[in-house]
Write a protein that holds these residues in place. Structure first.
Motif, PDB file in Angstrom:
ATOM      1  N   GLY A  14       0.871  -0.999   0.243  1.00 21.63           N
ATOM      2  CA  GLY A  14       0.057   0.045   0.075  1.00 21.63           C
ATOM      3  C   GLY A  14       0.701   1.361   0.103  1.00 21.63           C
ATOM      4  O   GLY A  14       0.599   2.121  -0.774  1.00 21.63           O
ATOM      5  N   ALA A  17       2.514   1.662  -3.103  1.00 18.85           N
ATOM      6  CA  ALA A  17       1.583   2.330  -4.528  1.00 18.85           C
ATOM      7  C   ALA A  17       1.275   3.685  -4.126  1.00 18.85           C
ATOM      8  O   ALA A  17       1.086   4.553  -5.101  1.00 18.85           O
ATOM      9  N   GLY A  18       1.625   4.319  -2.897  1.00 15.45           N
ATOM     10  CA  GLY A  18       1.293   5.457  -2.536  1.00 15.45           C
ATOM     11  C   GLY A  18       2.425   6.518  -3.492  1.00 15.45           C
ATOM     12  O   GLY A  18       2.315   7.541  -3.567  1.00 15.45           O
ATOM     13  N   THR A  88       5.695  -4.373 -12.157  1.00 12.78           N
ATOM     14  CA  THR A  88       5.377  -4.057 -10.462  1.00 12.78           C
ATOM     15  C   THR A  88       6.419  -2.844 -10.401  1.00 12.78           C
ATOM     16  O   THR A  88       6.132  -1.940  -9.678  1.00 12.78           O
ATOM     17  N   ASN A  91       4.572   0.197 -11.910  1.00 10.23           N
ATOM     18  CA  ASN A  91       3.412   0.631 -11.110  1.00 10.23           C
ATOM     19  C   ASN A  91       3.853   1.160  -9.763  1.00 10.23           C
ATOM     20  O   ASN A  91       3.167   2.127  -9.338  1.00 10.23           O
ATOM     21  N   ASP A 111      -5.516  -3.631 -19.038  1.00 11.25           N
ATOM     22  CA  ASP A 111      -5.937  -4.052 -17.633  1.00 11.25           C
ATOM     23  C   ASP A 111      -4.809  -3.724 -16.537  1.00 11.25           C
ATOM     24  O   ASP A 111      -5.100  -3.873 -15.468  1.00 11.25           O
ATOM     25  N   LEU A 112      -3.599  -3.744 -17.175  1.00  5.06           N
ATOM     26  CA  LEU A 112      -2.222  -3.542 -16.160  1.00  5.06           C
ATOM     27  C   LEU A 112      -2.233  -2.295 -15.672  1.00  5.06           C
ATOM     28  O   LEU A 112      -1.255  -1.978 -15.091  1.00  5.06           O
ATOM     29  N   GLU A 230       0.149   4.461 -16.396  1.00  4.62           N
ATOM     30  CA  GLU A 230      -1.095   4.951 -16.669  1.00  4.62           C
ATOM     31  C   GLU A 230      -1.517   6.196 -15.857  1.00  4.62           C
ATOM     32  O   GLU A 230      -1.286   5.996 -14.487  1.00  4.62           O
TER      33      GLU A 230
ATOM     34  N   ASN B  46      -5.405   2.773   3.659  1.00  7.41           N
ATOM     35  CA  ASN B  46      -4.397   3.318   2.882  1.00  7.41           C
ATOM     36  C   ASN B  46      -4.095   2.581   1.661  1.00  7.41           C
ATOM     37  O   ASN B  46      -4.271   3.017   0.431  1.00  7.41           O
ATOM     38  N   MET B  47      -3.886   0.894   1.840  1.00  6.90           N
ATOM     39  CA  MET B  47      -3.955  -0.139   0.834  1.00  6.90           C
ATOM     40  C   MET B  47      -5.021   0.215  -0.369  1.00  6.90           C
ATOM     41  O   MET B  47      -4.962   0.233  -1.412  1.00  6.90           O
ATOM     42  N   ASN B  50      -4.983   3.272  -2.033  1.00  3.22           N
ATOM     43  CA  ASN B  50      -3.905   3.414  -3.045  1.00  3.22           C
ATOM     44  C   ASN B  50      -4.360   2.521  -4.313  1.00  3.22           C
ATOM     45  O   ASN B  50      -4.168   2.926  -5.434  1.00  3.22           O
ATOM     46  N   LYS B  56      -6.662  -0.517  -9.192  1.00  2.00           N
ATOM     47  CA  LYS B  56      -6.317  -1.949  -9.040  1.00  2.00           C
ATOM     48  C   LYS B  56      -7.303  -2.684  -7.914  1.00  2.00           C
ATOM     49  O   LYS B  56      -6.765  -2.788  -6.664  1.00  2.00           O
TER      50      LYS B  56
END
Lengths: 339, 422
Positions: A14, A17-18, A88, A91, A111-112, A230, B46-47, B50, B56
């Motif tokens: 998480g 991803a941030g 990965t 992203n 999709d990815l 993206e 958070n997860m 995000n 996703k």
């Protein structure tokens, strides 16, 4: 306790991803370096030379983008990635762009969460065998043991091709190109399959390339190109138009040798002027300097020069332009106009 | 509850939560728990935020979509058109296979080496020390890659078997092909009547246990020592063998063979087109990847098991074996009757964790191209669908389940050998 480990991992994902949310262009400018994902080592496309400097056709795209954005083709941090972790890494924001012989497909694009910034090499999947195997066509490969780099489109193409032709095979999945090479040379598999360009590159590094041949069949379309995340259109535009600038440069005869001279003052051709920033404000629209494209071209030359220097017929890899010739010369390499 | 213990008349004050030792620890624990839950909730939130921002959202529908890729070693039916869930199952069975074989081989080697390391023979003891130190101190990934490289570089390729003066020949009277693709062994085909063989075989196994019990009871009452090993072996093999011939040999063997040898094309010319290869439908192919992985994992883990065994044996007081010796027991009997039964109590708990280690280490299988569950679900499926989070979650649950099951079984065994307090 095991639950807390699990949650910790989720949390880590998480947090990673941030990181990716800020504008990539600002990040690159702030860092003063472009983080570019490349192959772990594929001669001609991305491999460190004897001095440890990354060289190759994919690497050249990274350097051109770095030059366009930062004015310095060496302001690149190369991140070698396996096929498995490449998306990965992109992203999660570990790299700013991916230039790693990556095939543009529907599901990856849609999709990815990836955006393909264009095509720098039109490729197709081929087969390499030893000449003494006595096979002249892919249709004679029934029952073959086939080395294949895992996590790529080639894996799916292979399954489709053999199913469509009613043949059986034994797949030997392998992580990296280097390992596949070792297994193939040791005779642990009869056939090595991947993109035809990579086969040529791999064959060129063999001790005796003449003992091996690439079969005539090309079983898939593999348009390879640089990839960005993206959702960050301004950054995607920069990568896309840097690639287009290299192609337009070849079309217009702007080379590594004459770019400094042509970019110094406006000349007779208005498109060259717009490209090199002596006329109009295309660079400002991208949020870059006016001479962004000139910088990109100055690093290694235009598309054609990069091709010939890295994978062309004069190199050990010896690829002909083929589909990758300019559209004016019967190929597919084409770019929208600079205006 | 704590409140009930309070002497009557003394009222409860809030400050007691902090200053009264009866409540303090509970207060701290409740605060910590609340903080932990809040922290986890924040991380999860958070997860999700995000992931949603990156488009996703967790989605498991890919499991029922066709996988699209092929797997070489399949213990159940699978084609490239099967679902991703099926690929998961194929990988899971491959993981279980290598873990099962690995645990057995590691135990056998580990116990032998552990006992031999305590041998009075200087050379044997030192050799075992060298083995343990070498295997224990090099990462298992290197051992896997090393063994794989040795097997693929040194064993003959299929083409080496080709021609009149071939470089390599089949082993064991032309019944086994040892190549760098794998070892091909004969495959049994069970014809009618073979079911009776199976029943006889099961009966033999039951008989072995019955005989073992009778023999030890007999020994306790009369003191007679029977050569139980040889008798048990005879019980295992002889009846089944007799039935095999009585029933007219109901088991057929498909021998491994080379494709194209002796075949002719439409024009009557010897078949030369295509690849000279080992016929995939002949015999059972024990793939090189399985051999390399299994061998590396078990040799590596055996080194740790050997140390656990040595520790267990050394934990038994020397007086025990000396006393047994004084009673006239021979050395191997001292080991099997006096020392090992007691040592097992010390050995089993570390043995459990070694089994778990071996199973988890089998996830390094991709290094040799062995398609275990990490290779299918966590490898190709993850790559082709891009569902990284979902695949890794499922993978973690899979390994957790396998590990807890092994742990449970071994704990039951541990309870059966532990010191019985009467």
């Amino acid at each position: 306790m095991k639950k807390s480990v699990l949650l910790g991992t989720i949390a880590a994902v998480g947090v990673m991803a941030g990181v990716a949310s800020a504008g990539t262009l600002d990040d690159v400018k702030a860092n003063g370096v472009l983080k570019c994902g490349v192959s772990t080592g594929l001669a001609g496309f991305a491999a460190p030379d004897a001095n440890g400097r990354w060289e190759g056709f994919d690497v050249a795209v990274c350097r051109a983008v770095a030059a366009a954005v930062l004015g310095d083709g060496d302001a690149v941090q190369f991140v070698p990635l396996t096929t498995k972790v490449r998306f990965t890494a992109l992203n999660s924001g570990e790299i700013d762009m991916l230039s790693r012989v990556t095939t543009w497909t529907f599901s990856r694009d849609v999709d990815l969460g990836l955006t393909f910034a264009g095509v720098n090499y039109y490729d197709g999947q081929g087969f390499m065998v030893r000449k003494d195997l006595g096979v002249a066509s892919a249709t004679e490969l029934d029952g073959a043991t086939i080395c294949i780099t895992t996590g790529t489109t080639t894996e799916l193409n292979l399954a489709d091709y053999f199913r469509a032709n009613g043949m059986s095979y034994e797949p030997v999945p392998i992580e990296t190109n280097a390992e596949a090479q070792q297994q193939y040379l040791a005779g642990a598999c009869d056939v090595f399959t991947t993109d035809a360009s990579a086969l040529a590159a791999t064959r060129a590094t063999f001790e005796s390339p003449d003992e091996h041949m690439v079969l005539p069949e090309i079983i898939s379309k593999e348009p390879l190109g640089p990839v960005v995340r993206e959702g960050d259109e301004p950054w995607g535009d920069i990568v896309r138009w840097t690639l287009n600038a290299l192609i337009t440069a070849e079309e217009k005869g702007v080379t590594m040798g004459n770019v400094a001279e042509m970019g110094a003052a406006a000349g007779p051709d208005p498109e060259i002027n717009r490209l090199l920033g002596t006329e109009g404000g295309l660079g400002a629209m991208l949020g870059l300097e006016a001479n962004w494209a000139a910088n990109a071209i100055a690093v290694g030359g235009n598309y054609g020069e990069l091709f010939e220097a890295n994978v062309g017929e004069a190199t050990p890899i010896g690829l002909s332009r083929g589909l990758n010739a300019l559209w004016t010369q019967g190929g597919l390499i084409y770019t929208p106009p600079f205006r | 509850m704590a409140m009930a213990d309070q002497p009557a008349g003394k009222s409860f004050r809030l400050s007691m939560l902090l200053y009264d030792t009866r409540y303090r620890s509970m207060t701290i624990q409740i605060i910590m728990l609340a903080a932990f839950i809040a922290g986890v909730a924040w991380l999860l939130d958070n997860m999700y935020a995000n992931l949603a921002a990156a488009n996703k959202n967790p989605d498991f529908t890919f499991l029922s979509a066709p996988a699209g890729y092929d797997i070489n070693q399949r213990l159940v039916e699978y084609t490239s058109q099967s679902t991703n869930a099926r690929a998961w199952l194929v990988g899971l069975l491959n993981t279980l296979l290598v873990a099962f074989l690995g645990c057995i081989i590691a135990t056998v080697i580990g116990i032998s080496v552990g006992v031999l390391r305590l041998s009075k023979n200087w050379i044997v003891a030192r050799l075992m020390t060298v083995y343990i130190e070498i295997f224990r101190n090099v990462p298992v990934l290197l051992w896997i890659a090393f063994l794989n490289a040795i097997l693929s570089e040194t064993l003959p390729q299929p083409k080496d078997f080709k021609g009149e003066d071939a470089e390599a020949t089949m082993s064991l009277w032309n019944t086994v092909i040892i190549s760098n693709r794998g070892v091909f062994i004969p495959e049994p085909v069970f014809l009618s009547g073979s079911a009776i063989m199976l029943y006889v075989f099961i009966a033999s196994i039951v008989a072995i246990f019955a005989f073992g019990r009778w023999a030890s009871k007999d020994q306790e009452t009369t003191g007679r020592i029977l050569p139980t090993f040889w008798i048990k072996l005879a019980i295992l093999i002889v009846p089944t063998l007799i039935v095999y011939f009585v029933m007219g040999q109901p088991v057929d063997w498909i021998l491994p063979a080379f494709e194209g040898r002796g075949a002719f094309d439409a024009n009557g010319e010897p078949y030369t087109k295509g690849i000279f290869r080992i016929d995939a439908d002949s015999g059972i192919n024990i793939r090189r990847s399985l051999i390399a992985l299994c061998l590396a994992l078990s040799l590596y883990t055996a080194a740790f098991i050997a140390e656990a065994v040595r520790a267990g044996i050394m934990a038994i007081n020397k007086g025990q074996s000396e006393a047994a010796g004084a009673l006239g027991l021979r050395q191997n009997r001292v080991m099997s009757l006096v020392v090992l039964p007691q040592a097992l109590r010390v050995i089993i708990p570390p043995l459990i964790s070694q089994y778990l280690n071996l199973t988890k280490n089998s996830s390094l299988a991709i290094a040799v191209g062995y398609m275990d569950v990490t290779g299918t679900l966590g490898g190709i499926t993850l790559n082709q669908t891009g569902r990284a989070l979902e695949c890794i979650l499922l993978l973690m649950i899979t390994y957790l389940t396998i590990s807890l099951s092994i742990s449970m079984v071994m704990n039951i065994y541990n309870n059966s050998v532990k010191l019985k307090e009467r």
